[in-house]
Design a protein around this motif. Structure first.
Motif, short mmCIF file in Angstrom:
data_model
loop_
_atom_site.label_atom_id
_atom_site.label_comp_id
_atom_site.label_asym_id
_atom_site.label_seq_id
_atom_site.Cartn_x
_atom_site.Cartn_y
_atom_site.Cartn_z
N PRO A 65 28.86 39.61 7.76
CA PRO A 65 29.28 40.87 7.14
C PRO A 65 29.69 40.61 5.69
O PRO A 65 30.10 39.50 5.34
N ALA A 66 29.56 41.61 4.86
CA ALA A 66 29.83 41.44 3.43
C ALA A 66 31.22 40.87 3.17
O ALA A 66 31.40 40.08 2.23
N LYS A 67 32.20 41.23 3.99
CA LYS A 67 33.56 40.73 3.78
C LYS A 67 33.66 39.23 3.98
O LYS A 67 34.62 38.60 3.53
N ASP A 68 32.67 38.64 4.65
CA ASP A 68 32.69 37.20 4.92
C ASP A 68 31.75 36.41 4.00
O ASP A 68 31.56 35.21 4.21
N TYR A 69 31.16 37.09 3.00
CA TYR A 69 30.36 36.34 2.03
C TYR A 69 31.25 35.30 1.34
O TYR A 69 32.39 35.59 0.96
N GLY A 70 30.74 34.14 1.18
CA GLY A 70 31.53 33.03 0.67
C GLY A 70 31.88 32.04 1.76
O GLY A 70 32.25 30.91 1.48
N ARG A 71 31.73 32.45 3.03
CA ARG A 71 31.96 31.54 4.14
C ARG A 71 30.70 30.69 4.37
O ARG A 71 29.62 31.02 3.90
N PRO A 72 30.84 29.59 5.11
CA PRO A 72 29.67 28.73 5.37
C PRO A 72 28.54 29.47 6.06
O PRO A 72 28.77 30.40 6.84
N HIS A 73 27.33 29.04 5.79
CA HIS A 73 26.14 29.62 6.44
C HIS A 73 25.10 28.51 6.60
O HIS A 73 25.26 27.41 6.08
N LYS A 74 24.07 28.80 7.35
CA LYS A 74 23.11 27.79 7.77
C LYS A 74 22.42 27.11 6.59
O LYS A 74 22.31 25.88 6.53
N ALA A 75 21.94 27.89 5.62
CA ALA A 75 21.24 27.30 4.48
C ALA A 75 22.15 26.39 3.66
O ALA A 75 21.68 25.40 3.08
N ALA A 76 23.44 26.72 3.60
CA ALA A 76 24.38 25.87 2.88
C ALA A 76 24.51 24.51 3.56
O ALA A 76 24.58 23.47 2.89
N ALA A 77 24.55 24.49 4.90
CA ALA A 77 24.62 23.23 5.63
C ALA A 77 23.35 22.40 5.40
O ALA A 77 23.42 21.19 5.17
N TRP A 78 22.21 23.05 5.43
CA TRP A 78 20.95 22.33 5.16
C TRP A 78 20.93 21.76 3.76
O TRP A 78 20.51 20.62 3.53
N ALA A 79 21.37 22.57 2.79
CA ALA A 79 21.34 22.14 1.39
C ALA A 79 22.25 20.94 1.16
O ALA A 79 21.88 19.97 0.46
N LEU A 80 23.45 20.99 1.74
CA LEU A 80 24.36 19.85 1.58
C LEU A 80 23.83 18.62 2.30
O LEU A 80 23.99 17.49 1.82
N LEU A 81 23.17 18.81 3.44
CA LEU A 81 22.50 17.70 4.11
C LEU A 81 21.50 17.03 3.18
O LEU A 81 21.44 15.80 3.07
N ALA A 82 20.70 17.84 2.50
CA ALA A 82 19.72 17.29 1.57
C ALA A 82 20.39 16.47 0.48
O ALA A 82 19.92 15.38 0.11
N LYS A 83 21.53 16.95 -0.02
CA LYS A 83 22.21 16.24 -1.09
C LYS A 83 22.84 14.94 -0.59
O LYS A 83 22.81 13.91 -1.28
N VAL A 84 23.42 14.97 0.60
CA VAL A 84 23.99 13.75 1.16
C VAL A 84 22.90 12.70 1.34
O VAL A 84 23.07 11.53 0.99
N TYR A 85 21.77 13.10 1.88
CA TYR A 85 20.66 12.16 2.06
C TYR A 85 20.16 11.63 0.71
O TYR A 85 19.72 10.48 0.61
N LEU A 86 20.22 12.46 -0.33
CA LEU A 86 19.83 12.00 -1.67
C LEU A 86 20.73 10.85 -2.10
O LEU A 86 20.26 9.84 -2.64
#
Length: 362
Positions: A65-86
């Motif tokens: 919901p719009a009120k929860d924008y800014g909270r974690p989401h699936k693409a953010a977890a994937w993106a940080l995974l990519a950076k950790v692996y980098l």
């Protein structure tokens, strides 16, 4: 503690000789100090498992919901995974998880680079992770925009003036690169501040430059609610990016290049948005150039980029200059065997009764 914060602790303080403590969150808090992990790879592997589990459980951003924008989401977890692996130099997994974001994360670049840094686009298709801000409460959010603003805000607002781009950064941009004017104000440039057009001048900047990237909220009258009324906590209504889709594309590009594969498509997505001609046969030098120009002044780990590329010692050995060629920062001595990691705060060593050890050389 979030995986992002734990990742920052790991790469700032950990190396092959010692990591940072791993606290088992499944157990009750223990008053006994936790020793450092054997090496930073233990930390990275712990973060990877945490993020993979989070990615399984989290919704997509558009399911929030719009009120929860800014909270974690699936693409953010994937993106940080990519950076950790980098950072782990696991190029195959870095490329894979970046590609998950690119193919399944419902992300896209905004057409206009400067629009990324406007509050109306806080949760746009380019958004991955940010620090939400609510200036009406005077103390919630990132103060980075105000910290970069001219000290005392030309007599109108309590900017801090701490960050000053150099001539080296300004000159890194190619002719016609739209990112340069969106990123940097130079002496004589026109801009709008507090509802009035001004010509950029500074009594604060040693270099004759200021970051422009976070100035959008300051173009309105200062009492309009876009900036905090409290200049001692100068946040704005911009959700300051910590990670955005352009960086994910560059992570995939870097991983591909490190595996000896072609990254022209990825790098040219970034270049074309910046108004530049595409390149063929892109190299690691091209990647480094685009990463610097695209992410300048952001929470994107420029120092850590230099460290992990092995470029820190050579870069810090060069003096830095202002707009007229004047030296503003002398050459610095960077010893990779010591300075690749930070010194552990002495208070942590004392509080642990010596269980936590100092990094070698500090």
């Amino acid at each position: 503690m979030s995986s992002r914060m734990y990742f920052e602790l790991a790469y700032n303080y950990g190396n092959e000789k010692a990591g940072v403590p791993i606290v088992d969150r499944t157990k009750e808090p223990d008053s006994d100090p936790v020793p450092r992990a054997a090496n930073v790879m233990e930390n990275y592997n712990y973060i990877v498992q945490d993020l993979k589990k989070a990615a399984e459980l989290l919704p997509y951003q558009e399911q929030l919901p719009a009120k929860d924008y800014g909270r974690p989401h699936k693409a953010a977890a994937w993106a940080l995974l990519a950076k950790v692996y980098l950072f782990m130099k696991d190029w195959q997994n870095a490329a894979f998880w970046a590609n998950e974001v690119m193919t399944k994360g419902n992300r896209n670049l905004l057409t206009n680079y400067a629009d990324v840094f406007k509050a109306e686009n806080n949760y746009s298709s380019e958004y991955i992770w940010s620090v939400p801000s609510t200036p009406k409460f005077n103390s919630v959010g990132s103060i980075l925009p105000g910290v970069m603003l001219e000290n005392k805000g030309w007599g109108q607002y309590n900017g801090w003036g701490y960050f000053q781009p150099t001539k080296e950064l300004y000159d890194e941009y190619e002719t016609g690169d739209l990112r340069r004017s969106a990123t940097i104000l130079k002496l004589g440039d026109k801009f709008t501040f507090n509802g009035t057009e001004r010509t950029y001048a500074s009594t604060n900047s040693l270099t004759g430059y200021q970051f422009n990237k976070y100035m959008d909220a300051f173009k309105y009258p200062l009492n309009s609610g876009h900036v905090s009324a409290n200049g001692d906590y100068p946040c704005t209504d911009l959700a300051v990016p910590i990670m955005r889709y352009a960086e994910v594309i560059l992570i995939r590009a870097e991983a591909l290049l490190m595996m000896g594969q072609n990254a022209d498509q990825e790098i040219n997505r970034i270049r074309v948005r910046a108004g530049l001609a595409p390149k063929t046969g892109c190299t690691l030098a091209d990647l480094k150039h685009e990463r610097r120009c695209e992410l300048a002044g952001e929470w994107a780990d420029r120092h850590r980029d230099l460290v992990r590329w092995g470029d820190a010692q050579a870069n810090y050995a060069k003096p830095l200059h202002g707009i007229n060629g004047q030296t503003v920062w002398a050459a610095r001595n960077f010893n990779p065997s010591v300075h690749n990691v930070w010194a552990v705060p002495q208070v942590e060593i004392v509080n642990s009764k010596g269980v936590i050890k100092q990094n070698e050389g500090w």
